[in-house]
Design a protein around this motif. Structure first.
Motif, PDB file in Angstrom:
ATOM      1  N   PHE A 112      51.125  39.150  58.319  1.00  0.00           N
ATOM      2  CA  PHE A 112      51.575  37.936  58.982  1.00  0.00           C
ATOM      3  C   PHE A 112      52.956  37.539  58.456  1.00  0.00           C
ATOM      4  O   PHE A 112      53.207  37.628  57.246  1.00  0.00           O
ATOM      5  CB  PHE A 112      50.573  36.809  58.760  1.00  0.00           C
ATOM      6  N   VAL A 113      53.809  37.084  59.345  1.00  0.00           N
ATOM      7  CA  VAL A 113      55.214  36.816  58.999  1.00  0.00           C
ATOM      8  C   VAL A 113      55.629  35.443  59.503  1.00  0.00           C
ATOM      9  O   VAL A 113      55.372  35.091  60.662  1.00  0.00           O
ATOM     10  CB  VAL A 113      56.138  37.888  59.611  1.00  0.00           C
ATOM     11  N   GLY A 114      56.265  34.677  58.614  1.00  0.00           N
ATOM     12  CA  GLY A 114      56.825  33.406  59.048  1.00  0.00           C
ATOM     13  C   GLY A 114      58.036  33.604  59.922  1.00  0.00           C
ATOM     14  O   GLY A 114      58.221  32.917  60.934  1.00  0.00           O
ATOM     15  N   GLU A 115      58.899  34.580  59.538  1.00  0.00           N
ATOM     16  CA  GLU A 115      60.134  34.795  60.286  1.00  0.00           C
ATOM     17  C   GLU A 115      60.709  36.160  59.932  1.00  0.00           C
ATOM     18  O   GLU A 115      60.780  36.534  58.757  1.00  0.00           O
ATOM     19  CB  GLU A 115      61.142  33.688  59.927  1.00  0.00           C
ATOM     20  N   ASN A 116      61.100  36.931  60.929  1.00  0.00           N
ATOM     21  CA  ASN A 116      61.865  38.152  60.716  1.00  0.00           C
ATOM     22  C   ASN A 116      63.338  37.773  60.600  1.00  0.00           C
ATOM     23  O   ASN A 116      63.830  36.914  61.348  1.00  0.00           O
ATOM     24  CB  ASN A 116      61.678  39.134  61.881  1.00  0.00           C
ATOM     25  N   CYS A 117      64.044  38.386  59.659  1.00  0.00           N
ATOM     26  CA  CYS A 117      65.436  37.993  59.459  1.00  0.00           C
ATOM     27  C   CYS A 117      66.278  39.199  59.039  1.00  0.00           C
ATOM     28  O   CYS A 117      65.748  40.245  58.655  1.00  0.00           O
ATOM     29  CB  CYS A 117      65.536  36.884  58.404  1.00  0.00           C
ATOM     30  N   GLU A 118      67.588  39.032  59.090  1.00  0.00           N
ATOM     31  CA  GLU A 118      68.491  40.085  58.663  1.00  0.00           C
ATOM     32  C   GLU A 118      68.407  40.243  57.141  1.00  0.00           C
ATOM     33  O   GLU A 118      67.869  39.384  56.440  1.00  0.00           O
ATOM     34  CB  GLU A 118      69.925  39.775  59.099  1.00  0.00           C
ATOM     35  N   ASN A 119      68.968  41.324  56.636  1.00  0.00           N
ATOM     36  CA  ASN A 119      68.883  41.635  55.215  1.00  0.00           C
ATOM     37  C   ASN A 119      69.947  40.859  54.435  1.00  0.00           C
ATOM     38  O   ASN A 119      71.011  41.386  54.088  1.00  0.00           O
ATOM     39  CB  ASN A 119      69.062  43.148  55.001  1.00  0.00           C
ATOM     40  N   VAL A 120      69.668  39.591  54.179  1.00  0.00           N
ATOM     41  CA  VAL A 120      70.594  38.728  53.448  1.00  0.00           C
ATOM     42  C   VAL A 120      69.846  38.026  52.315  1.00  0.00           C
ATOM     43  O   VAL A 120      68.620  37.949  52.309  1.00  0.00           O
ATOM     44  CB  VAL A 120      71.225  37.659  54.369  1.00  0.00           C
ATOM     45  N   GLN A 121      70.604  37.545  51.344  1.00  0.00           N
ATOM     46  CA  GLN A 121      70.016  36.757  50.259  1.00  0.00           C
ATOM     47  C   GLN A 121      69.526  35.423  50.821  1.00  0.00           C
ATOM     48  O   GLN A 121      70.194  34.795  51.633  1.00  0.00           O
ATOM     49  CB  GLN A 121      71.057  36.503  49.178  1.00  0.00           C
ATOM     50  N   ILE A 122      68.345  35.000  50.368  1.00  0.00           N
ATOM     51  CA  ILE A 122      67.769  33.741  50.840  1.00  0.00           C
ATOM     52  C   ILE A 122      67.616  32.794  49.662  1.00  0.00           C
ATOM     53  O   ILE A 122      67.018  33.157  48.642  1.00  0.00           O
ATOM     54  CB  ILE A 122      66.396  33.975  51.505  1.00  0.00           C
ATOM     55  N   ALA A 123      68.180  31.603  49.762  1.00  0.00           N
ATOM     56  CA  ALA A 123      68.074  30.596  48.710  1.00  0.00           C
ATOM     57  C   ALA A 123      66.925  29.660  49.048  1.00  0.00           C
ATOM     58  O   ALA A 123      67.045  28.818  49.932  1.00  0.00           O
ATOM     59  CB  ALA A 123      69.379  29.817  48.572  1.00  0.00           C
ATOM     60  N   TYR A 124      65.800  29.822  48.341  1.00  0.00           N
ATOM     61  CA  TYR A 124      64.639  28.972  48.589  1.00  0.00           C
ATOM     62  C   TYR A 124      64.739  27.702  47.743  1.00  0.00           C
ATOM     63  O   TYR A 124      65.171  27.759  46.586  1.00  0.00           O
ATOM     64  CB  TYR A 124      63.355  29.723  48.237  1.00  0.00           C
ATOM     65  N   PRO A 125      64.330  26.573  48.273  1.00  0.00           N
ATOM     66  CA  PRO A 125      64.435  25.324  47.505  1.00  0.00           C
ATOM     67  C   PRO A 125      63.524  25.280  46.292  1.00  0.00           C
ATOM     68  O   PRO A 125      63.758  24.512  45.361  1.00  0.00           O
ATOM     69  CB  PRO A 125      64.023  24.254  48.531  1.00  0.00           C
ATOM     70  N   PHE A 126      62.466  26.117  46.267  1.00  0.00           N
ATOM     71  CA  PHE A 126      61.542  26.111  45.127  1.00  0.00           C
ATOM     72  C   PHE A 126      61.871  27.194  44.112  1.00  0.00           C
ATOM     73  O   PHE A 126      61.127  27.408  43.177  1.00  0.00           O
ATOM     74  CB  PHE A 126      60.098  26.292  45.621  1.00  0.00           C
ATOM     75  N   ASN A 127      62.992  27.884  44.278  1.00  0.00           N
ATOM     76  CA  ASN A 127      63.361  28.960  43.357  1.00  0.00           C
ATOM     77  C   ASN A 127      64.776  28.717  42.881  1.00  0.00           C
ATOM     78  O   ASN A 127      65.736  29.039  43.552  1.00  0.00           O
ATOM     79  CB  ASN A 127      63.259  30.315  44.068  1.00  0.00           C
ATOM     80  N   LEU A 128      64.927  28.156  41.681  1.00  0.00           N
ATOM     81  CA  LEU A 128      66.239  27.781  41.191  1.00  0.00           C
ATOM     82  C   LEU A 128      67.142  28.978  40.951  1.00  0.00           C
ATOM     83  O   LEU A 128      68.352  28.848  40.898  1.00  0.00           O
ATOM     84  CB  LEU A 128      66.098  26.980  39.883  1.00  0.00           C
ATOM     85  N   ASP A 129      66.570  30.171  40.757  1.00  0.00           N
ATOM     86  CA  ASP A 129      67.418  31.334  40.525  1.00  0.00           C
ATOM     87  C   ASP A 129      67.960  31.918  41.819  1.00  0.00           C
ATOM     88  O   ASP A 129      68.775  32.822  41.789  1.00  0.00           O
ATOM     89  CB  ASP A 129      66.640  32.424  39.776  1.00  0.00           C
ATOM     90  N   ASN A 130      67.518  31.425  42.966  1.00  0.00           N
ATOM     91  CA  ASN A 130      68.008  31.941  44.242  1.00  0.00           C
ATOM     92  C   ASN A 130      69.108  31.069  44.812  1.00  0.00           C
ATOM     93  O   ASN A 130      69.131  30.772  45.989  1.00  0.00           O
ATOM     94  CB  ASN A 130      66.856  32.054  45.248  1.00  0.00           C
TER      95      ASN A 130
END
Length: 352
Positions: A147-165
Motif C-alpha cells: 500500500f502506498v500513500g503517494e508515488n513520487c520522483e526520486n528526490v529527497q523528502i523532508a518529513y516534519p517528524f524527522n529532524l535529520d531530513n
C-alpha cells in the motif's frame, strides 16, 4: 498533508477490509509517526491495533501519553496480519531485510508450536520513489498487500517528524563527519525560510498546543548554542537523551555541534565527534546505516565510561523539572556506582 495522504490511501486501497491488519510494525524509529496516523485512521474504522517498534517492543502511549515509552510485547505471531509501515520505499533494501527478519521470528515461534497459523505481512509506505529497486519483496506482498500513500520522483523528502531530513542536516546525517571531512557549505537561514518568531499557540478546548516545525526547532537549537555559549561553557563530549522522544532533539543538536566543530577543525582545532546515548545508555548509531539509525549495546564500559566526561542531558521540555532532576540524579548514581565497582573510588562524571 501527510495525514491526508494516509487517510486517502486507507480509503482508496481498502487496507482495513482488503488486508485487515492486526498489528502495525514501524520499520524504523522515524516510522513511528506515520504508524500512529495509520493506526488512528484504522481505529476510526473500528480496528484496534498495537504498534511495535523495529525491535518488536510494544509502543505504549496509554500509560503516560506525554512520555511515550516501549515495553516488552508478549503477543503471538500465529495468525497475525502485520502491516509494516515505513516512510519511503527508496532502494527497497531495508524493507526487504526487515521482512526477512520478521519471517525469521515467525519461524522461531512456528518451530515450537504445532498449531501455528502462518502470519501474513503487508507493507505501507508514505512514498514510493519511482526508481530502480535494489531488492525484491515477496510476491504475495506485492500482489495485494503493498500500500502506498503517494508515488513520487526520486528526490529527497523532508518529513516534519524527522529532524535529520532537512536541508541543513541531511548531508551530515549520511556520514561525512564520520570520515573526518569538513561539513559542506551551509545554506543561510533566509534560504531555508526559517523564522525566529515562535509558532502560534493553538487552543483545543482546555488544552493549549504549540506546533513546532523542524526548521523552528533547529533555529531554537542554533540560537541557544550561540547565545548561551554552550561550547565555551561545557564543550560536551556525550549527549544523553533523557527520553526516547528526546532523541530527535539530541540528533539535531549534535548536527549543529558537528557543524561548529567542522569549522573549528578547518582552523586547526581537533575535530569533535559527539556520542549520543539513550536513557538506557545505549549508543545511538546512525553512521553504521544512516538510513536506519539504531541503538546497539551499551556505551563502552557502561555507565563507568561516562566518568570524567562532559555530559549534556537533552530533553524536549523542562515543565515541572521533576523528571529531569530525577534523571540526572539517577545518572550520577549509575556513574558513581559503576566507577566504584571498577575500583576507581566512585568518581562521577566530569561535568553536567
Amino acid at each position: 498533508y501527510i495525514h491526508d495522504k494516509i487517510k486517502s490511501a486507507i480509503e482508496s486501497q481498502h487496507i482495513d477490509t482488503n488486508f485487515k491488519p492486526t498489528i502495525i510494525v514501524a520499520a524504523c524509529e522515524d516510522a513511528i509517526a506515520p504508524a500512529r496516523i495509520v493506526r488512528a485512521e484504522l481505529k476510526a474504522r473500528g480496528t484496534k491495533l498495537e504498534i511495535l517498534n523495529s525491535k518488536l517492543e510494544l509502543y505504549d502511549e496509554e500509560t503516560n501519553p506525554f512520555n511515550v515509552h516501549y515495553k516488552p510485547w508478549t503477543g503471538s505471531w500465529s495468525g497475525a496480519r502485520l502491516l509494516l509501515v515505513d516512510k519511503a520505499d527508496n532502494s527497497r533494501t531495508s524493507i526487504a531485510k526487515f521482512i526477512e527478519f520478521l519471517q525469521s521470528k515467525f519461524g522461531e515461534e512456528k518451530a515450537g508450536k504445532a498449531d501455528f497459523v502462518e502470519a501474513q505481512i503487508g507493507v505501507f509506505v508514505l512514498h514510493n520513489k519511482l526508481r530502480p529497486k535494489a531488492a525484491d519483496l515477496p510476491e504475495e506482498v506485492l500482489n495485494g498487500r503493498y500500500f502506498v500513500g503517494e508515488n513520487c520522483e526520486n528526490v529527497q523528502i523532508a518529513y516534519p517528524f524527522n529532524l535529520d531530513n532537512t536541508p541543513m542536516t541531511q548531508p551530515v546525517a549520511h556520514g561525512e563527519h564520520a570520515s573526518g571531512a569538513a561539513p559542506p557549505p551551509r545554506k543561510s537561514l533566509d534560504h531555508l525560510a526559517r523564522t525566529r518568531s515562535p509558532p502560534p499557540v493553538l487552543t483545543n478546548g482546555a488544552t493549549s498546543i504549540r506546533a513546532m516545525s523542524s526548521h523552528y526547532v533547529e533555529t531554537i537549537i542554533e540560537r541557544a548554542v550561540e547565545e548561551q555559549g554552550l561550547v565555551a561553557k561545557l564543550d560536551p563530549q556525550v549527549l544523553v537523551a533523557a527520553t526516547d522522544s528526546a532523541l530527535p532533539v539530541a540528533r539535531a543538536l549534535r548536527q549543529y555541534l558537528r557543524y561548529k566543530a567542522g569549522i573549528a577543525a578547518a582552523g586547526g582545532a581537533p575535530l569533535h565527534d559527539y556520542v549520543i546515548l539513550n536513557a538506557q545508555l545505549e549508543v545511538y548509531d546512525e553512521d553504521a546505516n544512516p538510513y536506519l539509525a539504531h541503538l546497539h549495546g551499551t556505551s563502552p564500559g557502561g555507565a563507568a565510561s561516562l566518568a570524567g566526561k562532559r555530559v549534556l542531558v537533552v530533553d524536549k521540555a523542562d515543565a515541572t523539572r521533576v523528571s529531569l532532576a530525577k534523571f540526572i540524579a539517577s545518572l550520577k548514581e549509575q556513574v558513581a556506582a559503576a566507577h566504584a565497582s571498577a575500583g576507581a573510588g566512585g568518581a562521577g562524571a566530569g561535568a553536567w
